[in-house]
Design an enzyme around this catalytic site. Structure first.
Site, short mmCIF file in Angstrom:
data_model
loop_
_atom_site.label_atom_id
_atom_site.label_comp_id
_atom_site.label_asym_id
_atom_site.label_seq_id
_atom_site.Cartn_x
_atom_site.Cartn_y
_atom_site.Cartn_z
N ARG A 45 0.70 -1.28 0.09
CA ARG A 45 -0.14 -0.05 0.05
C ARG A 45 0.91 1.28 0.25
O ARG A 45 0.63 2.22 -0.76
CB ARG A 45 -1.02 0.09 1.17
CG ARG A 45 -2.19 -0.76 0.94
CD ARG A 45 -2.68 -1.34 2.24
NE ARG A 45 -1.72 -2.68 2.59
CZ ARG A 45 -2.01 -3.82 2.29
NH1 ARG A 45 -2.97 -4.00 1.50
NH2 ARG A 45 -1.06 -4.70 2.72
N ARG A 96 11.64 3.48 2.67
CA ARG A 96 11.26 2.75 3.57
C ARG A 96 12.53 1.89 4.08
O ARG A 96 13.24 1.28 3.16
CB ARG A 96 10.04 1.75 3.45
CG ARG A 96 9.90 0.52 4.20
CD ARG A 96 8.64 -0.10 4.03
NE ARG A 96 7.29 0.60 4.38
CZ ARG A 96 6.33 0.30 4.51
NH1 ARG A 96 6.10 -1.29 4.10
NH2 ARG A 96 5.17 0.83 4.78
N HIS A 135 5.99 5.62 11.35
CA HIS A 135 5.17 5.50 9.96
C HIS A 135 4.27 6.79 9.88
O HIS A 135 2.92 6.59 9.83
CB HIS A 135 4.50 4.21 9.78
CG HIS A 135 4.26 3.76 8.43
ND1 HIS A 135 4.27 4.59 7.35
CD2 HIS A 135 3.82 2.72 7.75
CE1 HIS A 135 3.87 4.12 6.39
NE2 HIS A 135 3.72 2.92 6.59
C1 NCD Z 1 2.23 -1.31 7.98
C2 NCD Z 1 3.70 -1.02 8.05
O1 NCD Z 1 4.33 -1.37 6.91
O2 NCD Z 1 4.10 -0.75 8.92
N1 NCD Z 1 1.67 -1.19 6.67
C3 NCD Z 1 1.36 -0.09 6.11
O3 NCD Z 1 2.17 0.59 5.84
N2 NCD Z 1 0.22 0.11 5.46
C4 NCD Z 1 1.82 -2.13 8.88
C5 NCD Z 1 2.37 -3.66 8.97
O4 NCD Z 1 3.39 -4.06 8.29
O5 NCD Z 1 2.01 -4.43 9.83
#
Ligand code: NCD
Length: 490
Positions: A45, A96, A135
């Site tokens: 996502r 990320r 995040h």
């Molecule tokens: C999350 C993440 O990557 O921190 N997902 C996201 O970005 N929507 C949650 C997860 O990985 O559990």
């Protein structure tokens, strides 16, 4: 290079290039802004919505999914990788990374790259998730969704359920929601996955424990997945993995107007029967990922904020000034050879187990180069209690003086130390006590996933808290007792 058979061919290419480049260099020609999306951890996502947002805004979007195809696989540091993207005209880098504090560090690092300064190129970093830390873009879309559904962001009871220790989305969300008045929190998790104290500053917690029935009063229930890939300990991993499922029965015991949010992906913590229930609003969150990130990217282009980098150091408190001659005459059990107008430093009252650490610190700051170090044989010292082993070491640094910053750090780290600075004019500045430095950069952060333990360019920055007994990492936010940290360095 066979296609360039001789010098003329090579120079011909270079000369043509000189004529051609000014017409196409991005700085000369109008160009679209560039968004580089670097997902060095799995992402569906966040990566896709960040990219789609960039396309909708008409940005040039460069996408890197996974570290496999990058020089990270050759052990290149995160900051060097991102530096490359910045030098290749990225205006925004959304990253990320598993390294906590990585986005913050690279944002600071890029500000200090001389070439980028020279050409006036700014790159804004967007954190798409850094390890177990935070995040922020997910947080903004979570907030937007809650506001749409509840009409407000204050005066709410928010339940957070699941892996609150390793899941970064709940860390950002609790920090953000606790800035609004009258928000209270119900934190439900197994004790192995409880919310770390770093995220609880100023947070009103109504309940923290493993009882799902405590969610009955919540307006919002935010569920997160067990972060199995982050949990090192196998037993802990199993406990967290199997811990709970939100079933229709659990859902029906909540407030009738509750909303159940989830950042996704969900694995088995959400019963499949709930996925189509209108109280489960994960699809709305996903959709908000797109518009929130569009706005975030616009903001990133419009504003460039300089992050604070330098921290002023207080002047060490100087306890006494005597002449160098006096000092060398003092009869001691060890030899103190710096006399008269020599330049040098005497480090005295170092507990023997800390001696190598002090030398490491001096070496790190390149104080040992060009000077000479001498460590006298350890001698008993009344000043050192048995806590420190009773024996002291003395280190002499000749022909060098050390900056106050190092004096302050050493005094903090080795509380018994006395430092005499011989400035070459017959004077001796003796430092017995120092003000606590606001930041320590010699010790490693105690978090193995912190960027400072994973990136060769990153220097640790630990802020002293309270009376100096605790330290907080500027990058990953983790708080450690000074005692815990000292083990990593000295
Ligand atoms: C999350 C993440 O990557 O921190 N997902 C996201 O970005 N929507 C949650 C997860 O990985 O559990």
């Amino acid at each position: 290079m066979n296609q360039f058979p001789n010098r003329d061919a090579i120079e011909g290419f270079l000369n043509d290039c000189e004529r051609f480049v000014p017409h196409v260099e991005r700085k000369q020609a109008p160009r679209r802004a560039a968004l580089h999306v670097l997902a060095f951890e799995a992402s569906t996502r966040t990566r896709i919505s960040t990219e789609v947002a960039g396309h909708y805004l008409g940005l040039d979007v460069i996408s890197v999914a996974g570290p496999e195809a990058t020089s990270l696989m050759k052990n290149e540091s995160l900051s060097d990788t991102i530096w490359t993207h910045a030098a290749l005209d990225a205006d925004i880098i959304a990253v990320r990374t598993p390294f906590e504090g990585g986005p913050r560090f690279v944002a600071e690092y890029l500000q200090r790259v001389p070439y980028l300064q020279e050409i006036g190129h700014h790159t804004t970093i967007i954190n798409m998730g850094d390890g177990t830390h935070e995040h922020p873009s997910q947080c903004m879309l979570d907030l937007r969704t809650i506001k749409q559904k509840k009409g407000r962001l204050d005066n709410l009871i928010i339940g957070m359920v699941g892996d609150l220790k390793y899941g970064r989305t709940s860390h950002s969300l609790i920090r953000a929601l606790s800035k609004f008045p009258q928000n209270r929190f119900v934190l439900v998790s197994p004790s192995e996955a409880a919310m770390p104290p770093e995220y609880l500053d100023g947070v009103e917690v109504l309940y923290a424990g493993d009882d799902l029935s405590q969610l009955a009063t919540c307006d919002v229930v935010y569920v997160t997945r067990p972060q199995v890939e982050r949990i090192q300990d196998a037993i802990e991993r199993e406990i967290i993995r199997r811990w709970f499922v939100i079933t229709p029965r659990v859902l029906n015991r909540l407030k009738p107007d509750v909303i159940v949010a989830h950042p996704l992906p969900c694995v088995n913590e959400i019963d499949p029967r709930i996925k189509l229930d209108p109280r489960f609003i994960a699809d709305r969150q996903m959709r908000n990922g797109l518009n929130v990130r569009m706005y975030m990217e616009l903001q990133a282009l419009a504003t460039f904020t300089l992050l604070s980098w330098e921290v002023p150091f207080p002047n060490p408190i100087i306890d006494s000034e005597t002449t160098a001659a006096d000092a060398s005459e003092k009869k001691g059990k060890y030899f103190r050879p710096i006399t008269g107008d020599e330049i040098g430093v005497v480090f005295d009252h170092i507990p023997v187990p800390m001696q190598n650490g002090v030398l490491d610190l001096l070496k790190y700051y390149e104080c040992l180069e060009g000077g000479m170090k001498l460590a006298a044989d350890p001698v008993n010292s009344e000043k050192l209690s048995s806590e420190y082993g009773g024996e002291k070491a003395v280190i002499l640094l000749r022909k060098r003086i050390i900056p106050d910053e190092i004096v302050a750090q050493l005094s903090y780290v080795v509380p018994t130390i006395t430092i005499s600075l011989f400035t070459g004019d017959g004077q001796r500045r003796k430092v017995n006590k120092c003000a606590i430095p606001p930041m320590i950069s010699y010790f490693k952060c105690g978090n193995p996933s912190c960027i400072t333990n994973n990136d060769i360019n990153a220097v640790p920055r630990l802020y002293t808290r309270d009376d100096g007994s605790r330290l907080q990492c500027h990058y990953c936010d983790r708080i450690f007792l000074k005692k815990q940290i000292v083990r990593f360095g000295i």
